[in-house]
Write an enzyme that holds these catalytic residues in place. Structure first.
Site, PDB file in Angstrom:
ATOM      1  N   PHE A 196      -3.832   6.749 -14.644  1.00 19.84           N
ATOM      2  CA  PHE A 196      -3.202   5.767 -15.537  1.00 19.84           C
ATOM      3  C   PHE A 196      -1.671   5.770 -15.417  1.00 19.84           C
ATOM      4  CE2 PHE A 196      -1.751   5.589 -20.202  1.00 19.84           C
ATOM      5  CZ  PHE A 196      -1.381   4.255 -20.119  1.00 19.84           C
ATOM      6  N   THR A 229       2.952  16.988 -22.049  1.00 11.04           N
ATOM      7  CA  THR A 229       2.530  16.242 -23.229  1.00 11.04           C
ATOM      8  C   THR A 229       3.094  16.844 -24.517  1.00 11.04           C
ATOM      9  OG1 THR A 229       0.550  15.857 -24.587  1.00 11.04           O
ATOM     10  CG2 THR A 229       0.413  17.631 -23.027  1.00 11.04           C
ATOM     11  N   ASP A 230       3.144  16.022 -25.566  1.00 14.36           N
ATOM     12  CA  ASP A 230       3.540  16.531 -26.891  1.00 14.36           C
ATOM     13  C   ASP A 230       2.462  17.438 -27.491  1.00 14.36           C
ATOM     14  OD1 ASP A 230       1.626  14.558 -27.447  1.00 14.36           O
ATOM     15  OD2 ASP A 230       2.870  13.442 -28.869  1.00 14.36           O
ATOM     16  N   GLU A 231       1.234  17.376 -26.930  1.00 21.24           N
ATOM     17  CA  GLU A 231       0.121  18.105 -27.547  1.00 21.24           C
ATOM     18  C   GLU A 231       0.276  19.619 -27.436  1.00 21.24           C
ATOM     19  OE1 GLU A 231      -3.739  16.327 -27.025  1.00 21.24           O
ATOM     20  OE2 GLU A 231      -2.860  14.391 -26.537  1.00 21.24           O
ATOM     21  N   TYR A 264      -7.519  21.179 -23.556  1.00 26.26           N
ATOM     22  CA  TYR A 264      -6.578  20.347 -22.789  1.00 26.26           C
ATOM     23  C   TYR A 264      -5.143  20.798 -23.039  1.00 26.26           C
ATOM     24  CZ  TYR A 264      -3.388  16.441 -21.932  1.00 26.26           C
ATOM     25  OH  TYR A 264      -2.301  15.677 -21.540  1.00 26.26           O
ATOM     26  N   SER A 265      -4.747  20.836 -24.322  1.00 24.51           N
ATOM     27  CA  SER A 265      -3.333  21.142 -24.596  1.00 24.51           C
ATOM     28  C   SER A 265      -2.995  22.585 -24.215  1.00 24.51           C
ATOM     29  CB  SER A 265      -2.974  20.838 -26.052  1.00 24.51           C
ATOM     30  OG  SER A 265      -3.823  21.510 -26.944  1.00 24.51           O
ATOM     31  N   LYS A 295      -2.330  22.551 -20.526  1.00 20.01           N
ATOM     32  CA  LYS A 295      -1.020  21.947 -20.232  1.00 20.01           C
ATOM     33  C   LYS A 295       0.099  22.917 -20.634  1.00 20.01           C
ATOM     34  CE  LYS A 295      -0.106  18.373 -18.825  1.00 20.01           C
ATOM     35  NZ  LYS A 295       0.035  17.857 -17.426  1.00 20.01           N
TER      36      LYS A 295
HETATM   37  P1  NAD Z   1      -5.389  10.317 -15.906  1.00 17.33           P
HETATM   38  O1  NAD Z   1      -6.543  11.194 -16.290  1.00 17.33           O
HETATM   39  O2  NAD Z   1      -5.487   8.844 -16.098  1.00 17.33           O
HETATM   40  O3  NAD Z   1      -5.044  10.533 -14.348  1.00 17.33           O
HETATM   41  C1  NAD Z   1      -5.024  11.796 -13.754  1.00 17.33           C
HETATM   42  C2  NAD Z   1      -4.997  11.602 -12.240  1.00 17.33           C
HETATM   43  O4  NAD Z   1      -4.946  12.904 -11.625  1.00 17.33           O
HETATM   44  C3  NAD Z   1      -6.246  10.900 -11.692  1.00 17.33           C
HETATM   45  O5  NAD Z   1      -5.879   9.926 -10.757  1.00 17.33           O
HETATM   46  C4  NAD Z   1      -7.025  12.033 -11.022  1.00 17.33           C
HETATM   47  O6  NAD Z   1      -7.825  11.595  -9.942  1.00 17.33           O
HETATM   48  C5  NAD Z   1      -5.903  12.948 -10.581  1.00 17.33           C
HETATM   49  N1  NAD Z   1      -6.327  14.349 -10.431  1.00 17.33           N
HETATM   50  C6  NAD Z   1      -7.085  15.088 -11.287  1.00 17.33           C
HETATM   51  N2  NAD Z   1      -7.265  16.320 -10.792  1.00 17.33           N
HETATM   52  C7  NAD Z   1      -6.592  16.375  -9.612  1.00 17.33           C
HETATM   53  C8  NAD Z   1      -6.387  17.392  -8.648  1.00 17.33           C
HETATM   54  N3  NAD Z   1      -6.923  18.608  -8.803  1.00 17.33           N
HETATM   55  N4  NAD Z   1      -5.635  17.112  -7.556  1.00 17.33           N
HETATM   56  C9  NAD Z   1      -5.101  15.873  -7.390  1.00 17.33           C
HETATM   57  N5  NAD Z   1      -5.274  14.868  -8.270  1.00 17.33           N
HETATM   58  C10 NAD Z   1      -6.005  15.124  -9.375  1.00 17.33           C
HETATM   59  O7  NAD Z   1      -4.135  10.925 -16.658  1.00 17.33           O
HETATM   60  P2  NAD Z   1      -2.837  10.190 -17.221  1.00 17.33           P
HETATM   61  O8  NAD Z   1      -3.115   9.714 -18.595  1.00 17.33           O
HETATM   62  O9  NAD Z   1      -2.337   9.256 -16.203  1.00 17.33           O
HETATM   63  O10 NAD Z   1      -1.851  11.438 -17.350  1.00 17.33           O
HETATM   64  C11 NAD Z   1      -0.995  11.807 -16.269  1.00 17.33           C
HETATM   65  C12 NAD Z   1      -0.194  13.032 -16.681  1.00 17.33           C
HETATM   66  O11 NAD Z   1       0.584  12.728 -17.841  1.00 17.33           O
HETATM   67  C13 NAD Z   1      -1.060  14.243 -17.065  1.00 17.33           C
HETATM   68  O12 NAD Z   1      -0.429  15.391 -16.577  1.00 17.33           O
HETATM   69  C14 NAD Z   1      -1.070  14.239 -18.576  1.00 17.33           C
HETATM   70  O13 NAD Z   1      -1.211  15.528 -19.091  1.00 17.33           O
HETATM   71  C15 NAD Z   1       0.303  13.674 -18.872  1.00 17.33           C
HETATM   72  N6  NAD Z   1       0.445  12.934 -20.154  1.00 17.33           N
HETATM   73  C16 NAD Z   1      -0.448  11.948 -20.468  1.00 17.33           C
HETATM   74  C17 NAD Z   1      -0.270  11.238 -21.664  1.00 17.33           C
HETATM   75  C18 NAD Z   1      -1.191  10.104 -22.047  1.00 17.33           C
HETATM   76  O14 NAD Z   1      -1.066   9.561 -23.142  1.00 17.33           O
HETATM   77  N7  NAD Z   1      -2.102   9.668 -21.188  1.00 17.33           N
HETATM   78  C19 NAD Z   1       0.792  11.545 -22.513  1.00 17.33           C
HETATM   79  C20 NAD Z   1       1.675  12.577 -22.149  1.00 17.33           C
HETATM   80  C21 NAD Z   1       1.493  13.257 -20.948  1.00 17.33           C
HETATM   81  P1  TYD Z   2      -7.067   9.751 -27.351  1.00 16.53           P
HETATM   82  O1  TYD Z   2      -6.780   8.385 -26.856  1.00 16.53           O
HETATM   83  O2  TYD Z   2      -8.259  10.480 -26.810  1.00 16.53           O
HETATM   84  O3  TYD Z   2      -5.742  10.601 -27.136  1.00 16.53           O
HETATM   85  P2  TYD Z   2      -5.349  12.095 -27.695  1.00 16.53           P
HETATM   86  O4  TYD Z   2      -6.557  12.768 -28.212  1.00 16.53           O
HETATM   87  O5  TYD Z   2      -4.805  12.730 -26.458  1.00 16.53           O
HETATM   88  O6  TYD Z   2      -4.308  11.866 -28.750  1.00 16.53           O
HETATM   89  O7  TYD Z   2      -7.218   9.677 -28.925  1.00 16.53           O
HETATM   90  C1  TYD Z   2      -6.187   9.156 -29.731  1.00 16.53           C
HETATM   91  C2  TYD Z   2      -6.606   9.336 -31.178  1.00 16.53           C
HETATM   92  O8  TYD Z   2      -7.743   8.502 -31.436  1.00 16.53           O
HETATM   93  C3  TYD Z   2      -7.044  10.761 -31.491  1.00 16.53           C
HETATM   94  O9  TYD Z   2      -6.616  11.085 -32.816  1.00 16.53           O
HETATM   95  C4  TYD Z   2      -8.563  10.693 -31.440  1.00 16.53           C
HETATM   96  C5  TYD Z   2      -8.861   9.278 -31.879  1.00 16.53           C
HETATM   97  N1  TYD Z   2     -10.072   8.656 -31.298  1.00 16.53           N
HETATM   98  C6  TYD Z   2     -11.006   8.029 -32.135  1.00 16.53           C
HETATM   99  O10 TYD Z   2     -10.838   7.988 -33.369  1.00 16.53           O
HETATM  100  N2  TYD Z   2     -12.108   7.464 -31.568  1.00 16.53           N
HETATM  101  C7  TYD Z   2     -12.339   7.496 -30.218  1.00 16.53           C
HETATM  102  O11 TYD Z   2     -13.395   6.977 -29.761  1.00 16.53           O
HETATM  103  C8  TYD Z   2     -11.367   8.126 -29.374  1.00 16.53           C
HETATM  104  C9  TYD Z   2     -11.564   8.174 -27.879  1.00 16.53           C
HETATM  105  C10 TYD Z   2     -10.242   8.682 -29.961  1.00 16.53           C
END
Ligand code: NAD
Ligand code: TYD
Length: 351
Positions: free
Chosen positions: A10, A132-134, A158-159, A162
């Protein structure tokens, strides 16, 4: 050349797309293509020679070392991770493998490569770790937002994984002098967001006439940031961040989950009204809460604004409208990712 890991996910794919629109510097994109990685996100780059895609694992030291040397990489940006809290509850093993062991391997390969560089290149090399903030745990309703000084108190597998990776990055700076940077960002949303996460899941389910699952009472708070604002913050830290510093990134958009879902329903009611004239809100269903569910996240992003001049361009309102429009205009993308494996996940999670 940049080495971007996880650039088919993403945030990584948004970063790669934005970077190649704005820069002539090429990217080698290393991604394992797990369920969350999707080459369709990068379809518009298929004829772009500045994008080199390599399918592989960040834990594969031979491959990572080869890429660093072959492409004379000047910076690594590590997005690759297992990123979904609910999946980490069902199966934490993959999170330890990629987020901890994978980051460790990437750091070691980068360190070995960095040690071979000439002094000038050594000084300008960067390892930017995206986190992440988590890692900071959960806030009470009246607590001030997380600053960079907040203690680490991760609560989910997860957190915790990280947090472990952030500590490794810190140690590689202090022990080996590696020029690292770490960013800790709040919840992102926007195009190419896999529909297992709240916002894309709710849009997808709403349009399919399915229940909109709210965990517990829906009063948990997240601080939402539009994904391209996260990408601009990472570019800013890469360019101007001080080696060894950590930067909090956030949108100053604290919203309760129920409020987020109501916003999505209001936008869909206006843009794609249901034929029976009822609101999508009628599909809201309260389901069993997530174990150990963090109550509130909020980011104090004043350091990156004060020191590097970064600010988000989108508000929650503009970002959410853009997001809903994107999903309405790209229904085939969602159709393609909600295949067999996705349906198995939904059946397991929302019994
Ligand atoms: P995502 O799950 O959408 O994408 C992760 C990508 O990493 C995928 O394309 C996957 O194929 C690849 N991947 C997984 N394991 C791998 C490995 N061993 N080697 C190579 N590639 C691998 O995640 P995202 O939401 O795009 O998050 C990206 C980064 O940002 C992560 O490190 C996450 O912790 C961090 N982050 C995400 C959010 C959020 O809201 N999504 C917020 C803050 C930080
Ligand atoms: P999520 O998008 O999984 O992100 P994160 O857990 O990393 O913050 O979830 C965002 C918030 O939404 C979290 O408080 C969990 C809640 N949530 C629901 O209430 N229903 C759902 O089906 C999902 C996936 C998340």
């Amino acid at each position: 050349m940049l080495l971007v890991t996880g650039g088919a996910g993403f945030i990584g794919s948004n970063f790669v797309l934005d970077w190649l629109t704005q820069n002539s510097e090429p990217i080698v994109n290393l991604d394992k293509l797990t369920y969350a990685g999707n080459l369709e996100n990068l379809q518009s780059l298929k004829d772009n020679s500045n994008h080199i895609f390599v399918k592989g694992d960040i834990a594969d030291s031979a491959l990572v070392s080869e890429l660093l040397q072959k492409y004379k990489v000047r910076a690594v940006i590590n997005f690759a991770a297992e990123s979904h809290v609910d999946r980490s509850i069902h199966g934490p093993g993959e999170f330890i493998q990629t987020n901890v062991i994978g980051t460790f391997n990437l750091l070691e390969c980068a360190r070995n490569y960095w040690n071979t560089l000439a002094q000038k290149e050594k000084e300008s090399f960067r390892f930017l770790h995206v986190s992440t903030d988590e890692v900071f745990g959960s806030l009470g309703a009246k607590d001030p937002a997380f600053t960079e000084q907040h203690r680490y108190e991760p609560n989910s597998p997860y957190s915790a994984s990280k947090a472990a990776s952030d500590h490794l990055v810190r140690a590689w700076l202090h022990t080996y002098g590696m020029p690292v940077l770490t960013t800790n960002c709040s919840n992102n949303y926007g195009p190419y967001h896999f529909p297992e996460k709240l916002i894309p899941l709710v849009i997808h389910n709403a349009l399919k006439g399915k229940p909109l699952p709210i965990y517990g009472d829906g009063q948990q708070i997240r601080d939402w940031l539009y994904v391209t604002d996260h990408c601009s913050a990472i570019r800013c830290v890469l360019e101007k961040g001080l080696v060894g510093e950590t930067y909090n990134i956030g949108g100053c958009n604290e919203k309760a989950n129920l409020q987020v879902v109501h916003t999505i329903c209001d936008l869909l009611d206006a843009k794609m009204p249901k034929t029976d004239g009822t609101s999508y809100k009628n599909q809201i269903t309260f389901v069993t809460d997530r174990p150990g569910h963090d109550k509130r996240y909020a980011m104090d992003a004043s350091k990156i604004e004060r020191e590097l001049g970064w600010r988000p361009a989108q508000t929650f309102e503009t970002g959410m409208a853009k997001t809903v429009d994107w999903y309405l205009n790209n229904s085939q993308w969602t159709e393609n990712v909600t295949s067999g494996a996705y349906r198995d996940w939904v059946a397991k999670q929302y019994v």
